[in-house]
Design an enzyme around this catalytic site. Structure first.
Site, mmCIF file in Angstrom:
data_model
loop_
_atom_site.group_PDB
_atom_site.id
_atom_site.type_symbol
_atom_site.label_atom_id
_atom_site.label_comp_id
_atom_site.label_asym_id
_atom_site.label_seq_id
_atom_site.Cartn_x
_atom_site.Cartn_y
_atom_site.Cartn_z
ATOM 1 N N ALA A 140 -25.611 -40.119 -12.866
ATOM 2 C CA ALA A 140 -24.288 -39.763 -13.403
ATOM 3 C C ALA A 140 -23.209 -40.593 -12.726
ATOM 4 O O ALA A 140 -23.464 -41.300 -11.751
ATOM 5 C CB ALA A 140 -24.030 -38.275 -13.191
ATOM 6 N N VAL A 142 -18.706 -40.356 -11.744
ATOM 7 C CA VAL A 142 -17.604 -39.412 -11.542
ATOM 8 C C VAL A 142 -16.274 -40.085 -11.880
ATOM 9 O O VAL A 142 -16.030 -41.241 -11.500
ATOM 10 C CB VAL A 142 -17.581 -38.903 -10.084
ATOM 11 C CG1 VAL A 142 -16.397 -37.966 -9.858
ATOM 12 C CG2 VAL A 142 -18.896 -38.193 -9.747
ATOM 13 N N ASP A 294 -28.616 -32.842 0.439
ATOM 14 C CA ASP A 294 -28.156 -34.241 0.433
ATOM 15 C C ASP A 294 -26.798 -34.338 1.135
ATOM 16 O O ASP A 294 -25.860 -34.941 0.622
ATOM 17 C CB ASP A 294 -28.058 -34.741 -1.012
ATOM 18 C CG ASP A 294 -28.041 -36.260 -1.109
ATOM 19 O OD1 ASP A 294 -28.488 -36.921 -0.152
ATOM 20 O OD2 ASP A 294 -27.591 -36.788 -2.139
#
Length: 530
Positions: A140, A142, A294
């Protein structure tokens, strides 16, 4: 057959690209089957030329570059395998740990189309401003955008899945499954490491990452878990502008946690921030059983109030009660040098087969724990100790536990972040109160009673809801009625067993009596219902 041929061609292409970058893709000591031998011979000239041209380039850079060239699913595979040193070896694991999840952004036109398809209407119906991508990864990217909130313009972060990313990932996953099955068939020693199960786990994490509503739910769950905690928070979610392929959250306008000098210049106590990072992570893992897997420096910021804010909740870890107990007991056992207890918990949790002895495993625990005694705080790494612990899995025939491996990988990252903020951070001082608090809450007599109460509810639920049991209960009603009328009695053998058990453990004594009485109450209730 066509599927096998296509997967073989895909894997051959991957092998060719790896060979171009001088990467050895068969672990040392592993017998090489004929197809791979032929592939190795075919790519040998390429490998030699590539190695010559890249002689001065670090091996880790070659691995990262090769995986990036193969595409986003291989980048994700590399990141995932970095958590599995037990499968690929510590050297390659260290190389892959440096792999950065960066990619070329897709176009604004594609981003607009994705938002409009996910949320309906026009982009302008949802955002008063929508800027270019500020970060792009394998799955993805942002964007920074603005919305109107009660007439006030507010910044938000909009995460959008890449176009057609699911199709690409699942095609490559099919190849991974093919390779995993071949490894299990052709190299029996690898079966203990469960290659197919490793790919299953990768597929599961990828499935979660491909639905941004699940990431929003993860943020919401963690927000609920930590609402009473100090020093750590997560972004607010804009549920109105969130769908499967689009996630909208609060824009975090904080200082990146990697900028230690900037944080100091702003008056923040970096040592305290390091302690907060480590303790927050351990609290999430042990108390909540739900942690950010993460938590690298790029995903952590410090807001104006000095709170640490985490972002990017695509990869989360979960630990059940047995795993949390295991973690707390291990940490406490190593801290207090109670190696026998640290070993015994492995057997109680079923991690070590019973044909091994607790004493031998305690010896292994001592080999891990004693070298840290008397060393300075900065010389001790909790993550390294957990890594050593998992290295004993083969010696003691322990089955691979993916959730604990993910925890250890996350611990490496978090410990590194904390140590960058405070190089003298004592991880044991940080961990001890968190482990002690969990043990007091869960392993004390009161905690055992709570656990026993949950167990009784489960037993009662099963007994009341299982038709097969209810059919057989009718045959025993008469005998149980007599027992109920005569009062609850235990025979001499049962009393002797309880007595001998109570000499070993007071907590076990309480648990046994609660279990016996609770089962009797359940039976009497069943009689009254029937």
């Amino acid at each position: 057959m066509p599927g096998a041929l296509l997967n073989s061609l895909r894997l051959a292409r991957a092998g060719f690209v790896l060979a171009q970058y001088g990467v050895r893709f068969v672990p040392k000591g592993m017998p090489v089957p004929l197809p791979l031998k032929l592939a190795r011979i075919a790519t040998l000239p390429v490998t030699l030329v590539a190695s010559a041209f890249r002689k001065g380039e670090p091996q880790s850079a070659r691995v990262a570059t090769a995986l990036a060239k193969l595409g986003p699913s291989y980048v994700k595979l590399g990141q995932f395998l970095a958590t599995r040193a037990d499968v690929i070896g510590p050297e390659l694991s260290d190389d892959l740990r440096q792999l950065q999840d960066k990619a070329e952004p897709f176009s604004m036109a594609e981003a607009r189309e994705a938002v409009e398809r996910a949320l309906g209407g026009k982009l302008e119906d949802h955002f008063v401003e929508f800027g270019p991508p500020v970060a792009a990864a394998s799955i993805a990217q942002v964007h920074k955008a603005y919305v109107l909130d009660n007439g006030v313009k507010k910044a938000v972060a909009v995460k959008i899945l890449r176009p057609n990313i699911e199709k690409r990932f699942y095609r490559d996953l099919d190849s991974y499954y093919f390779a995993a099955r071949m490894i299990e068939r052709m190299y029996p020693p690898a079966r203990r490491l469960k290659p197919v199960a490793v790919v299953d786990n990768l597929k599961h994490t990828t499935d979660l990452e491909m639905d941004l509503r699940l990431e929003a739910a993860a943020i919401s769950e963690m927000a609920s878990n930590i609402k009473e905690d100090e020093g750590f928070r997560v972004p607010d979610i804009d549920w109105k502008r969130t769908a499967k392929r689009v996630l909208t959250i609060e824009w975090i306008d904080g200082t990146p946690i990697a900028q230690r000098d900037v944080l100091k210049a702003k008056g923040f106590d970096t040592a305290a921030l390091g302690m907060t990072v480590l303790r927050s992570f351990l609290r999430h893992a042990m108390r909540d059983g739900f942690f950010h897997a993460d938590m690298h420096q790029g995903n952590l910021f410090v807001d104006a109030n000095g709170k640490i804010v985490a972002v990017d909740f695509g990869i989360m870890g979960r630990l059940g009660l047995p795993e949390r107990r295991f973690l707390a007991e291990i940490l406490h056992g190593l801290i207090t040098r109670d190696y026998y207890r640290a070993a015994a918990i492995h057997f109680e949790a079923g991690y070590v087969p019973p044909h091994h002895s607790v004493e031998e495993f305690a010896q292994a625990m001592r080999a891990i724990g004693e070298p840290i005694q008397g060393r300075t705080a900065e010389e001790i790494s909790m993550a390294d100790l957990l890594g050593q612990l998992f290295a004993y899995t083969e010696v003691f025939d322990m089955q691979t536990r993916p959730e604990l491996i993910l925890l250890q990988k996350s611990m490496v990252i978090v410990e590194g972040v904390a140590r960058d903020l405070d190089p003298t951070l004592n991880v044991w001082v940080a961990a001890e109160p968190v482990a002690k608090e969990w043990m007091e809450s869960n392993l004390s007599p009161l905690g055992r009673l709570r656990e026993a109460g949950r167990g009784v509810e489960t037993i009662g639920d099963v007994l009341m809801k299982t038709p097969a049991l209810l059919q057989n209960v009718a045959q025993a009603i008469n005998g149980m009625s007599q027992m109920a009328n005569a009062g609850l009695r235990l025979d001499d053998e049962s009393v002797d067993k309880i007595a001998s058990r109570s000499r070993r453990s007071r907590t076990a004594d309480i648990a046994l009596w609660i279990a016996a009485v609770s089962l009797a109450i359940i039976m009497i209730k069943m009689i009254s219902v029937l």
